[in-house]
Motif scaffolding. Structure first.
Motif, PDB file in Angstrom:
ATOM      1  N   HIS A   1     -16.227   4.409  -5.724  1.00 46.01           N
ATOM      2  CA  HIS A   1     -17.165   3.940  -4.705  1.00 46.01           C
ATOM      3  C   HIS A   1     -17.012   4.672  -3.370  1.00 46.01           C
ATOM      4  O   HIS A   1     -17.997   5.105  -2.774  1.00 46.01           O
ATOM      5  N   GLY A   2     -15.790   4.809  -2.901  1.00 45.53           N
ATOM      6  CA  GLY A   2     -15.584   5.495  -1.630  1.00 45.53           C
ATOM      7  C   GLY A   2     -16.012   6.947  -1.672  1.00 45.53           C
ATOM      8  O   GLY A   2     -16.586   7.473  -0.705  1.00 45.53           O
ATOM      9  N   VAL A   3     -15.754   7.596  -2.781  1.00 44.96           N
ATOM     10  CA  VAL A   3     -16.168   8.997  -2.944  1.00 44.96           C
ATOM     11  C   VAL A   3     -17.688   9.096  -2.946  1.00 44.96           C
ATOM     12  O   VAL A   3     -18.269   9.998  -2.335  1.00 44.96           O
ATOM     13  N   ALA A   4     -18.344   8.171  -3.641  1.00 48.24           N
ATOM     14  CA  ALA A   4     -19.812   8.176  -3.670  1.00 48.24           C
ATOM     15  C   ALA A   4     -20.382   8.031  -2.263  1.00 48.24           C
ATOM     16  O   ALA A   4     -21.334   8.721  -1.883  1.00 48.24           O
ATOM     17  N   ASN A   5     -19.798   7.159  -1.473  1.00 45.74           N
ATOM     18  CA  ASN A   5     -20.235   7.013  -0.083  1.00 45.74           C
ATOM     19  C   ASN A   5     -20.043   8.311   0.693  1.00 45.74           C
ATOM     20  O   ASN A   5     -20.909   8.722   1.472  1.00 45.74           O
ATOM     21  N   ALA A   6     -18.895   8.943   0.497  1.00 43.33           N
ATOM     22  CA  ALA A   6     -18.593  10.185   1.211  1.00 43.33           C
ATOM     23  C   ALA A   6     -19.597  11.278   0.876  1.00 43.33           C
ATOM     24  O   ALA A   6     -19.961  12.094   1.733  1.00 43.33           O
ATOM     25  N   LEU A   7     -20.059  11.304  -0.361  1.00 43.07           N
ATOM     26  CA  LEU A   7     -21.018  12.327  -0.798  1.00 43.07           C
ATOM     27  C   LEU A   7     -22.388  12.141  -0.156  1.00 43.07           C
ATOM     28  O   LEU A   7     -23.167  13.089  -0.068  1.00 43.07           O
ATOM     29  N   LEU A   8     -22.673  10.922   0.309  1.00 41.03           N
ATOM     30  CA  LEU A   8     -24.025  10.590   0.777  1.00 41.03           C
ATOM     31  C   LEU A   8     -24.144  10.397   2.283  1.00 41.03           C
ATOM     32  O   LEU A   8     -25.251  10.461   2.818  1.00 41.03           O
ATOM     33  N   ILE A   9     -23.041  10.179   2.976  1.00 42.86           N
ATOM     34  CA  ILE A   9     -23.118   9.743   4.372  1.00 42.86           C
ATOM     35  C   ILE A   9     -23.802  10.763   5.281  1.00 42.86           C
ATOM     36  O   ILE A   9     -24.561  10.387   6.175  1.00 42.86           O
TER      37      ILE A   9
ATOM     38  N   LYS B   1      -9.886  17.446   4.509  1.00 46.23           N
ATOM     39  CA  LYS B   1      -8.461  17.109   4.568  1.00 46.23           C
ATOM     40  C   LYS B   1      -8.066  16.178   3.428  1.00 46.23           C
ATOM     41  O   LYS B   1      -6.907  16.182   2.995  1.00 46.23           O
ATOM     42  N   LEU B   2      -9.015  15.395   2.951  1.00 43.89           N
ATOM     43  CA  LEU B   2      -8.746  14.429   1.882  1.00 43.89           C
ATOM     44  C   LEU B   2      -9.044  14.996   0.495  1.00 43.89           C
ATOM     45  O   LEU B   2      -8.960  14.278  -0.499  1.00 43.89           O
ATOM     46  N   ASP B   3      -9.411  16.277   0.447  1.00 40.46           N
ATOM     47  CA  ASP B   3      -9.705  16.950  -0.832  1.00 40.46           C
ATOM     48  C   ASP B   3     -10.821  16.263  -1.615  1.00 40.46           C
ATOM     49  O   ASP B   3     -10.789  16.202  -2.854  1.00 40.46           O
TER      50      ASP B   3
ATOM     51  N   TYR C   1      -5.521   8.368  11.627  1.00 40.41           N
ATOM     52  CA  TYR C   1      -4.406   8.052  10.734  1.00 40.41           C
ATOM     53  C   TYR C   1      -4.668   8.265   9.252  1.00 40.41           C
ATOM     54  O   TYR C   1      -3.716   8.320   8.469  1.00 40.41           O
ATOM     55  N   LEU C   2      -5.915   8.380   8.821  1.00 40.52           N
ATOM     56  CA  LEU C   2      -6.163   8.558   7.388  1.00 40.52           C
ATOM     57  C   LEU C   2      -5.569   9.848   6.843  1.00 40.52           C
ATOM     58  O   LEU C   2      -4.946   9.823   5.772  1.00 40.52           O
ATOM     59  N   PRO C   3      -5.713  10.991   7.521  1.00 40.70           N
ATOM     60  CA  PRO C   3      -5.063  12.207   6.983  1.00 40.70           C
ATOM     61  C   PRO C   3      -3.550  12.048   6.836  1.00 40.70           C
ATOM     62  O   PRO C   3      -2.962  12.544   5.863  1.00 40.70           O
ATOM     63  N   GLN C   4      -2.913  11.351   7.780  1.00 45.58           N
ATOM     64  CA  GLN C   4      -1.470  11.129   7.686  1.00 45.58           C
ATOM     65  C   GLN C   4      -1.133  10.210   6.518  1.00 45.58           C
ATOM     66  O   GLN C   4      -0.171  10.451   5.783  1.00 45.58           O
ATOM     67  N   ALA C   5      -1.916   9.156   6.346  1.00 43.57           N
ATOM     68  CA  ALA C   5      -1.673   8.247   5.228  1.00 43.57           C
ATOM     69  C   ALA C   5      -1.875   8.963   3.897  1.00 43.57           C
ATOM     70  O   ALA C   5      -1.176   8.682   2.913  1.00 43.57           O
ATOM     71  N   TYR C   6      -2.823   9.885   3.873  1.00 46.05           N
ATOM     72  CA  TYR C   6      -3.103  10.639   2.650  1.00 46.05           C
ATOM     73  C   TYR C   6      -1.952  11.591   2.310  1.00 46.05           C
ATOM     74  O   TYR C   6      -1.520  11.657   1.160  1.00 46.05           O
ATOM     75  N   GLU C   7      -1.463  12.308   3.305  1.00 44.71           N
ATOM     76  CA  GLU C   7      -0.429  13.317   3.068  1.00 44.71           C
ATOM     77  C   GLU C   7       0.971  12.724   3.012  1.00 44.71           C
ATOM     78  O   GLU C   7       1.840  13.243   2.307  1.00 44.71           O
TER      79      GLU C   7
ATOM     80  N   MET D   1       0.800  -1.220   0.000  1.00 45.66           N
ATOM     81  CA  MET D   1       0.000   0.000   0.000  1.00 45.66           C
ATOM     82  C   MET D   1       0.838   1.277   0.000  1.00 45.66           C
ATOM     83  O   MET D   1       0.294   2.364  -0.167  1.00 45.66           O
ATOM     84  N   ILE D   2       2.125   1.159   0.171  1.00 44.21           N
ATOM     85  CA  ILE D   2       2.982   2.339   0.335  1.00 44.21           C
ATOM     86  C   ILE D   2       2.865   3.300  -0.846  1.00 44.21           C
ATOM     87  O   ILE D   2       2.836   4.521  -0.676  1.00 44.21           O
ATOM     88  N   ASN D   3       2.795   2.785  -2.032  1.00 40.34           N
ATOM     89  CA  ASN D   3       2.785   3.639  -3.226  1.00 40.34           C
ATOM     90  C   ASN D   3       1.389   3.859  -3.807  1.00 40.34           C
ATOM     91  O   ASN D   3       1.253   4.267  -4.970  1.00 40.34           O
ATOM     92  N   MET D   4       0.361   3.626  -3.000  1.00 46.09           N
ATOM     93  CA  MET D   4      -1.000   3.922  -3.460  1.00 46.09           C
ATOM     94  C   MET D   4      -1.128   5.406  -3.777  1.00 46.09           C
ATOM     95  O   MET D   4      -0.662   6.255  -3.017  1.00 46.09           O
ATOM     96  N   PRO D   5      -1.763   5.771  -4.880  1.00 48.29           N
ATOM     97  CA  PRO D   5      -1.990   7.192  -5.188  1.00 48.29           C
ATOM     98  C   PRO D   5      -2.831   7.857  -4.103  1.00 48.29           C
ATOM     99  O   PRO D   5      -3.627   7.196  -3.416  1.00 48.29           O
ATOM    100  N   LYS D   6      -2.688   9.167  -3.964  1.00 49.87           N
ATOM    101  CA  LYS D   6      -3.407   9.887  -2.914  1.00 49.87           C
ATOM    102  C   LYS D   6      -4.915   9.769  -3.076  1.00 49.87           C
ATOM    103  O   LYS D   6      -5.646   9.601  -2.085  1.00 49.87           O
ATOM    104  N   ASN D   7      -5.403   9.853  -4.325  1.00 51.66           N
ATOM    105  CA  ASN D   7      -6.860   9.796  -4.511  1.00 51.66           C
ATOM    106  C   ASN D   7      -7.422   8.421  -4.149  1.00 51.66           C
ATOM    107  O   ASN D   7      -8.523   8.310  -3.610  1.00 51.66           O
ATOM    108  N   LEU D   8      -6.646   7.362  -4.386  1.00 50.43           N
ATOM    109  CA  LEU D   8      -7.081   6.021  -4.006  1.00 50.43           C
ATOM    110  C   LEU D   8      -7.020   5.843  -2.488  1.00 50.43           C
ATOM    111  O   LEU D   8      -7.889   5.203  -1.888  1.00 50.43           O
ATOM    112  N   THR D   9      -6.012   6.437  -1.865  1.00 55.36           N
ATOM    113  CA  THR D   9      -5.913   6.406  -0.404  1.00 55.36           C
ATOM    114  C   THR D   9      -7.127   7.075   0.224  1.00 55.36           C
ATOM    115  O   THR D   9      -7.721   6.563   1.177  1.00 55.36           O
ATOM    116  N   ALA D  10      -7.504   8.228  -0.317  1.00 55.56           N
ATOM    117  CA  ALA D  10      -8.655   8.961   0.218  1.00 55.56           C
ATOM    118  C   ALA D  10      -9.946   8.175   0.020  1.00 55.56           C
ATOM    119  O   ALA D  10     -10.747   8.024   0.949  1.00 55.56           O
ATOM    120  N   ALA D  11     -10.168   7.674  -1.189  1.00 54.92           N
ATOM    121  CA  ALA D  11     -11.426   6.992  -1.500  1.00 54.92           C
ATOM    122  C   ALA D  11     -11.578   5.696  -0.716  1.00 54.92           C
ATOM    123  O   ALA D  11     -12.646   5.412  -0.158  1.00 54.92           O
TER     124      ALA D  11
END
Length: 256
Positions: free
Chosen positions: A129-137, A198-200, A77-83, A31-41
């Motif tokens: 999928h993760g973004v869609a959930n975030a928009l609705l929660i 924080k996750l843009d 920890y998610l904001p740290q993993a994202y940044e 997971m170390i090299n996961m893109p930021k947008n995938l980490t956020a979603a």
């Protein structure tokens, strides 16, 4: 497991204990090299896995602790993993644990209408999928957290609606403050909004790139499909199709 009908474009969740793994290999190096947008979603999706599992009518003493601890880890920890995802091994490890723990929670307690709606929104408008959930929660939390639902779910494991109390317990576990359940509910929604910022992540469906014309053209079909989605049955408040439709509408240009 989610599958997509290539002809209709509809996403379907499949849930069966035969699909549940006996063992999971959690390897942070993958997971170390996961893109930021995938980490956020994927990270926000794990959070909503845990939140929906905690308020599900199938929640139990076995899943409650798993869900709460996953929620705590993700907020921390998610904001740290994202940044700092490529350098902060600890944050990646904690998020890997949180995602797995949340998976254990919802594999036993199942999910809710937020995921039902996200399946349809994501498939119809090509939103991750993760973004869609975030928009609705946020809309789903407000929908669920009422003292007098028009209709309870078919087999509630409680004598009276208590989902507001359960959201308040999440706020307490995160030490968000608040004296009343209503105050704690608003502080939880505020904390989720701050995390998404924080996750843009986009603030609403419109900002995610869905035009008003296309959104309303697909709205009725999305609402009907979300009602029939397998995840809806475990939601603590049983939604009518018109109520799902209104949640979609509210989320389209929320926070504008």
């Amino acid at each position: 497991m989610i599958i997509k009908d290539e002809k209709s474009g509809v996403k379907y969740p499949l849930a069966d204990y035969e699909l549940t793994p006996d063992m999971a290999i959690v390897d942070v190096e993958l997971m170390i090299n996961m893109p930021k947008n995938l980490t956020a979603a994927s990270g926000i999706d794990a959070l909503i896995h845990a939140i929906e599992a905690y308020v599900s009518v199938l929640a139990s003493e076995y899943t409650n602790g798993l869900a709460l601890e996953a929620i705590r880890l993700i907020f921390k920890y998610l904001p740290q993993a994202y940044e700092e995802g490529t350098t902060n091994v600890k944050a990646r490890e904690k998020m890997a644990h949180a995602s797995t723990i949340a998976g254990m929670a919802f594999a036993n307690a199942f999910l809710g209408v937020c995921h039902s709606m996200a399946h349809k929104l994501g498939a119809e408008h090509h939103i991750p999928h993760g973004v869609a959930n975030a928009l609705l929660i946020n809309e789903v939390i407000r929908f669920n957290a009422v003292d007098n639902p028009l209709k309870q779910t078919a087999y509630p494991q409680y004598k009276y609606p208590n989902v507001k109390t359960r959201y308040a317990r999440i706020a307490d576990y995160l030490n968000l403050g608040g004296k009343t359940e209503d105050e704690k509910l608003e502080l939880l929604i505020k904390a989720i909004d701050e995390l998404k910022e924080k996750l843009d992540l986009p603030k609403n469906i419109k900002e995610a790139g869905v035009t008003e014309k296309k959104f309303y053209r697909t709205l009725d079909e999305m609402s009907e499909q979300a009602f029939d989605d397998q995840c809806t049955g475990a939601n603590p408040r049983y939604p009518l199709i018109k109520e799902i439709k209104q949640m979609f509408i509210n989320a389209y240009d929320a926070a504008e």
